[in-house]
Design a protein around this motif. Sequence first.
Motif, mmCIF file in Angstrom:
data_model
loop_
_atom_site.group_PDB
_atom_site.id
_atom_site.type_symbol
_atom_site.label_atom_id
_atom_site.label_comp_id
_atom_site.label_asym_id
_atom_site.label_seq_id
_atom_site.Cartn_x
_atom_site.Cartn_y
_atom_site.Cartn_z
ATOM 1 N N MET A 1 32.491 -0.123 31.593
ATOM 2 C CA MET A 1 31.625 0.936 31.120
ATOM 3 C C MET A 1 30.250 0.352 30.851
ATOM 4 O O MET A 1 30.111 -0.622 30.138
ATOM 5 N N GLY A 2 29.204 0.949 31.411
ATOM 6 C CA GLY A 2 27.847 0.478 31.239
ATOM 7 C C GLY A 2 27.199 1.019 29.982
ATOM 8 O O GLY A 2 27.789 1.785 29.226
ATOM 9 N N LEU A 3 25.964 0.655 29.786
ATOM 10 C CA LEU A 3 25.229 1.039 28.587
ATOM 11 C C LEU A 3 25.090 2.555 28.458
ATOM 12 O O LEU A 3 25.197 3.112 27.377
ATOM 13 N N PHE A 4 24.846 3.252 29.543
ATOM 14 C CA PHE A 4 24.607 4.689 29.484
ATOM 15 C C PHE A 4 25.769 5.533 29.997
ATOM 16 O O PHE A 4 25.632 6.732 30.179
ATOM 17 N N ASP A 5 26.919 4.933 30.231
ATOM 18 C CA ASP A 5 28.083 5.680 30.702
ATOM 19 C C ASP A 5 28.714 6.447 29.543
ATOM 20 O O ASP A 5 28.868 5.930 28.445
ATOM 21 N N ALA A 6 29.077 7.674 29.795
ATOM 22 C CA ALA A 6 29.761 8.488 28.802
ATOM 23 C C ALA A 6 31.267 8.367 29.018
ATOM 24 O O ALA A 6 31.713 8.129 30.137
ATOM 25 N N PRO A 7 32.045 8.541 27.949
ATOM 26 C CA PRO A 7 33.500 8.554 28.133
ATOM 27 C C PRO A 7 33.897 9.692 29.072
ATOM 28 O O PRO A 7 33.179 10.679 29.204
ATOM 29 N N ALA A 8 35.040 9.543 29.680
ATOM 30 C CA ALA A 8 35.535 10.575 30.595
ATOM 31 C C ALA A 8 35.762 11.876 29.832
ATOM 32 O O ALA A 8 36.205 11.858 28.681
ATOM 33 N N PRO A 9 35.461 13.027 30.435
ATOM 34 C CA PRO A 9 35.712 14.304 29.768
ATOM 35 C C PRO A 9 37.209 14.511 29.564
ATOM 36 O O PRO A 9 38.026 14.004 30.333
ATOM 37 N N VAL A 10 37.551 15.247 28.513
ATOM 38 C CA VAL A 10 38.952 15.452 28.144
ATOM 39 C C VAL A 10 39.244 16.935 27.978
ATOM 40 O O VAL A 10 38.346 17.750 27.778
ATOM 41 N N GLY A 11 40.530 17.277 28.030
ATOM 42 C CA GLY A 11 40.981 18.622 27.693
ATOM 43 C C GLY A 11 40.964 18.781 26.179
ATOM 44 O O GLY A 11 41.170 17.818 25.440
ATOM 45 N N VAL A 12 40.722 19.982 25.698
ATOM 46 C CA VAL A 12 40.610 20.243 24.264
ATOM 47 C C VAL A 12 41.523 21.404 23.899
ATOM 48 O O VAL A 12 41.610 22.395 24.619
ATOM 49 N N GLU A 13 42.191 21.267 22.751
ATOM 50 C CA GLU A 13 43.035 22.332 22.227
ATOM 51 C C GLU A 13 42.505 22.724 20.849
ATOM 52 O O GLU A 13 42.299 21.869 19.996
ATOM 53 N N ILE A 14 42.276 24.020 20.636
ATOM 54 C CA ILE A 14 41.802 24.544 19.362
ATOM 55 C C ILE A 14 42.853 25.505 18.827
ATOM 56 O O ILE A 14 43.136 26.528 19.454
ATOM 57 N N LYS A 15 43.465 25.139 17.696
ATOM 58 C CA LYS A 15 44.498 25.968 17.055
ATOM 59 C C LYS A 15 45.567 26.418 18.040
ATOM 60 O O LYS A 15 45.942 27.590 18.098
ATOM 61 N N GLY A 16 46.019 25.488 18.864
ATOM 62 C CA GLY A 16 47.112 25.762 19.792
ATOM 63 C C GLY A 16 46.725 26.416 21.105
ATOM 64 O O GLY A 16 47.581 26.749 21.903
ATOM 65 N N HIS A 17 45.417 26.602 21.333
ATOM 66 C CA HIS A 17 44.953 27.228 22.567
ATOM 67 C C HIS A 17 44.068 26.262 23.346
ATOM 68 O O HIS A 17 43.166 25.642 22.769
ATOM 69 N N ALA A 18 44.312 26.142 24.636
ATOM 70 C CA ALA A 18 43.482 25.280 25.482
ATOM 71 C C ALA A 18 42.085 25.887 25.578
ATOM 72 O O ALA A 18 41.933 27.084 25.835
ATOM 73 N N LEU A 19 41.068 25.070 25.330
ATOM 74 C CA LEU A 19 39.687 25.527 25.418
ATOM 75 C C LEU A 19 39.264 25.585 26.879
ATOM 76 O O LEU A 19 39.482 24.649 27.645
ATOM 77 N N ARG A 20 38.666 26.706 27.246
ATOM 78 C CA ARG A 20 38.076 26.884 28.574
ATOM 79 C C ARG A 20 36.646 27.333 28.366
ATOM 80 O O ARG A 20 36.360 28.119 27.468
ATOM 81 N N CYS A 21 35.758 26.840 29.178
ATOM 82 C CA CYS A 21 34.346 27.190 29.069
ATOM 83 C C CYS A 21 34.158 28.694 29.263
ATOM 84 O O CYS A 21 34.692 29.271 30.207
ATOM 85 N N VAL A 22 33.392 29.310 28.364
ATOM 86 C CA VAL A 22 33.161 30.756 28.466
ATOM 87 C C VAL A 22 32.214 31.103 29.612
ATOM 88 O O VAL A 22 32.139 32.249 30.024
ATOM 89 N N ILE A 23 31.487 30.128 30.139
ATOM 90 C CA ILE A 23 30.558 30.367 31.236
ATOM 91 C C ILE A 23 31.224 30.176 32.597
ATOM 92 O O ILE A 23 31.180 31.048 33.454
ATOM 93 N N CYS A 24 31.851 29.008 32.797
ATOM 94 C CA CYS A 24 32.380 28.687 34.133
ATOM 95 C C CYS A 24 33.901 28.558 34.201
ATOM 96 O O CYS A 24 34.453 28.421 35.281
ATOM 97 N N GLY A 25 34.592 28.570 33.054
ATOM 98 C CA GLY A 25 36.053 28.488 33.050
ATOM 99 C C GLY A 25 36.617 27.082 33.159
ATOM 100 O O GLY A 25 37.834 26.908 33.201
ATOM 101 N N HIS A 26 35.754 26.063 33.191
ATOM 102 C CA HIS A 26 36.213 24.671 33.306
ATOM 103 C C HIS A 26 37.003 24.279 32.055
ATOM 104 O O HIS A 26 36.829 24.863 30.986
#
Length: 68
Positions: A1-26
């Motif tokens: 991992m380099g100086l400006f590399d971000a960690p890999a994106p992850v799936g997120v769960e909020i109160k038992g529900h998988a988070l999906r982007c409200v704009i694109c559904g990702h």
Amino acid sequence: MGLFDAPAPVGVEIKGHALRCVICGHNRFHRHKIKLDRAGLFTSDWSDPMAVSYECANCAYLHWFMPQ
């Protein structure tokens, strides 16, 4: 991992529900902690509330959440 590399994106769960982007559904996000500044005379770092945002890895839309 380099100086400006971000960690890999992850799936997120909020109160038992998988988070999906409200704009694109990702379903992969980058997590950010954000300090919310309060306007006022007597504030300090420890008294300012914190929020969590999840940035969509596809379209960069920010989903904001206050801790409970």
